[in-house]
Scaffold this active site. Structure first.
Site, short mmCIF file in Angstrom:
data_model
loop_
_atom_site.label_atom_id
_atom_site.label_comp_id
_atom_site.label_asym_id
_atom_site.label_seq_id
_atom_site.Cartn_x
_atom_site.Cartn_y
_atom_site.Cartn_z
CB SER A 65 -0.85 0.02 1.28
OG SER A 65 -1.49 1.27 1.43
CE1 TYR A 101 -3.97 -2.24 5.28
CE2 TYR A 101 -3.19 -0.02 4.82
CZ TYR A 101 -3.74 -1.22 4.38
OH TYR A 101 -4.05 -1.39 3.05
P1 NAD Z 1 -11.66 -5.78 0.27
O1 NAD Z 1 -12.27 -5.64 1.61
O2 NAD Z 1 -12.58 -5.88 -0.88
O3 NAD Z 1 -10.70 -7.03 0.24
C1 NAD Z 1 -10.01 -7.50 1.36
C2 NAD Z 1 -10.29 -8.99 1.45
O4 NAD Z 1 -9.40 -9.55 2.42
C3 NAD Z 1 -11.69 -9.34 1.92
O5 NAD Z 1 -12.57 -9.45 0.83
C4 NAD Z 1 -11.48 -10.68 2.60
O6 NAD Z 1 -11.83 -11.72 1.73
C5 NAD Z 1 -9.99 -10.76 2.81
N1 NAD Z 1 -9.68 -11.00 4.22
C6 NAD Z 1 -9.63 -10.11 5.22
N2 NAD Z 1 -9.33 -10.74 6.38
C7 NAD Z 1 -9.19 -12.05 6.08
C8 NAD Z 1 -8.90 -13.20 6.84
N3 NAD Z 1 -8.65 -13.13 8.17
N4 NAD Z 1 -8.87 -14.40 6.21
C9 NAD Z 1 -9.13 -14.48 4.89
N5 NAD Z 1 -9.39 -13.43 4.11
C10 NAD Z 1 -9.43 -12.22 4.71
O7 NAD Z 1 -10.68 -4.54 0.11
P2 NAD Z 1 -9.49 -4.22 -0.93
O8 NAD Z 1 -9.27 -2.78 -0.79
O9 NAD Z 1 -9.74 -4.81 -2.26
O10 NAD Z 1 -8.25 -4.93 -0.24
C11 NAD Z 1 -7.36 -5.78 -0.93
C12 NAD Z 1 -5.94 -5.45 -0.54
O11 NAD Z 1 -5.60 -4.15 -1.03
C13 NAD Z 1 -5.68 -5.43 0.96
O12 NAD Z 1 -4.46 -6.08 1.24
C14 NAD Z 1 -5.56 -3.96 1.26
O13 NAD Z 1 -4.75 -3.71 2.38
C15 NAD Z 1 -4.92 -3.46 -0.01
N6 NAD Z 1 -5.05 -2.02 -0.23
C16 NAD Z 1 -6.28 -1.44 -0.37
C17 NAD Z 1 -6.37 -0.07 -0.55
C18 NAD Z 1 -7.69 0.62 -0.67
O14 NAD Z 1 -7.72 1.87 -0.61
N7 NAD Z 1 -8.78 -0.07 -0.86
C19 NAD Z 1 -5.20 0.70 -0.63
C20 NAD Z 1 -3.98 0.08 -0.50
C21 NAD Z 1 -3.91 -1.30 -0.31
#
Ligand code: NAD
Ligand code: MG
Length: 297
Positions: free
Chosen positions: A190, A203
């Site tokens: 991230s 985080y």
């Molecule tokens: P999202 O909530 O759609 O996806 C995150 C997924 O993580 C969930 O759908 C869930 O299936 C899975 N998850 C969480 N805890 C879990 C557990 N204990 N066991 C199994 N699965 C688990 O959100 P997203 O934004 O698509 O997140 C995906 C990745 O992108 C993450 O690693 C997040 O940190 C990263 N990210 C997101 C952003 C943002 O702004 N959305 C920015 C930077 C990084």
């Protein structure tokens, strides 16, 4: 929104920007409760067979970035195992259908990545169902916000590190006996791993750790012909945000990016495809920033 991801246009106005409607969800969040609905590439992603015949495992595949990656991988010709939390079954079933509509095999393997045994099972069930494993896209993650060190709790950090970091070691270790030269591992860091916000210390530590794990593992696995890279998203319109961030912050979500808007999950899928494909044969240990123009350092 556009018909095709290849239609040239101004990227700053390609997707909605703030102000957004105030909204809050309880974790892990649902794409259907987001206003406006995120674009995971359902209508826009066009594949060219860049991953033809590959077998991929995608974590966090029900929603957000993982969902977009699963759709893109399938449209590029890969069979896909979908990992997600049991309570996300309905969303995962939709992704299963989208993978099948692309003419590929999907397998659903729900569970909690904080549990070491599930990580091993996940890899074994993927190999059993798909007949091999070539690509690990480790997208799942959690993002608790803690405004003050006075509110620090050991269990929050344990939770973040188990879900975001330990699972990388566990799945990768389990995958080792199956991955062959040409395989690719892709992590999800991230912008927070490089430029942290004050209320995201736990985080941010995990996301910096992921980028560093990626560098270390790339060197370790080079001799086995396995590449390890990451993607570092900026703000992306996914259920992670309303599930973890206070509603008033959602109103202005993405405004800090140079583009003035958040990214959509569909805009994150192409770097995952690039890193999964042999196109990126000389790229390993790198984390690609996808931040709408905001520098990561
Ligand atoms: P999202 O909530 O759609 O996806 C995150 C997924 O993580 C969930 O759908 C869930 O299936 C899975 N998850 C969480 N805890 C879990 C557990 N204990 N066991 C199994 N699965 C688990 O959100 P997203 O934004 O698509 O997140 C995906 C990745 O992108 C993450 O690693 C997040 O940190 C990263 N990210 C997101 C952003 C943002 O702004 N959305 C920015 C930077 C990084
Ligand atoms: Mg989800």
């Amino acid at each position: 929104m556009t018909d095709s991801m290849y239609t040239p246009q101004d990227p700053t106005t390609q997707y909605p920007g703030p102000p957004f409607e105030k909204q809050q969800q309880s974790g892990p969040g649902d794409v259907h409760d987001m206003k406006p609905r995120p674009d995971h590439g359902e209508e826009s992603y066009v594949g060219f067979g860049r991953l033809a015949g590959r077998k991929a495992l995608v974590t966090g595949a029900d929603s957000g970035i993982g969902r977009a990656v699963a759709i893109a991988f399938a449209r590029e010709g890969a069979d896909v195992a979908l990992a997600y939390l049991p309570e996300e079954e309905t969303q995962a079933k939709e992704v299963e259908k989208l993978v099948q509509d692309a003419g590929r095999t999907a397998v659903l393997i729900p569970g909690d990545l904080q549990d070491e045994a599930y990580n091993t099972e996940l890899v074994e069930k993927t190999v059993e169902a798909l007949g091999g494993l070539d690509v690990l896209a480790l997208v799942a993650g959690v993002m608790p916000t803690v405004d003050s060190i006075d509110d620090f709790e050991t269990e929050t950090l344990d939770h973040v590190l188990k879900a975001n970091i330990y699972s990388l070691f566990w799945t990768t270790k389990a995958a080792m006996k199956h991955l062959k030269p040409g395989a690719s591992i892709i992590t999800t860091s991230s912008i927070q791993g490089f430029v942290p916000s004050p209320s995201l210390a736990e985080y941010a530590v995990s996301k910096a750790g992921i980028a560093n794990w990626t560098r270390a593992m790339a060197q370790q696995l080079a001799e086995r012909g396995i590449r390890v890279n990451g993607v570092a998203p900026g703000p992306v319109w996914t259920p992670l945000q309303p599930a973890f961030v206070p509603p008033e912050k959602i109103e202005s979500f993405g405004e800090e990016a140079a583009y003035g808007r958040p990214g959509q999950p569909a805009e994150l899928a192409p770097p995952f495809v690039f890193l999964a494909s042999q196109e990126s044969s000389y790229v390993s240990g790198e984390t690609i920033a996808v931040t709408g123009g905001t520098p990561t350092h």
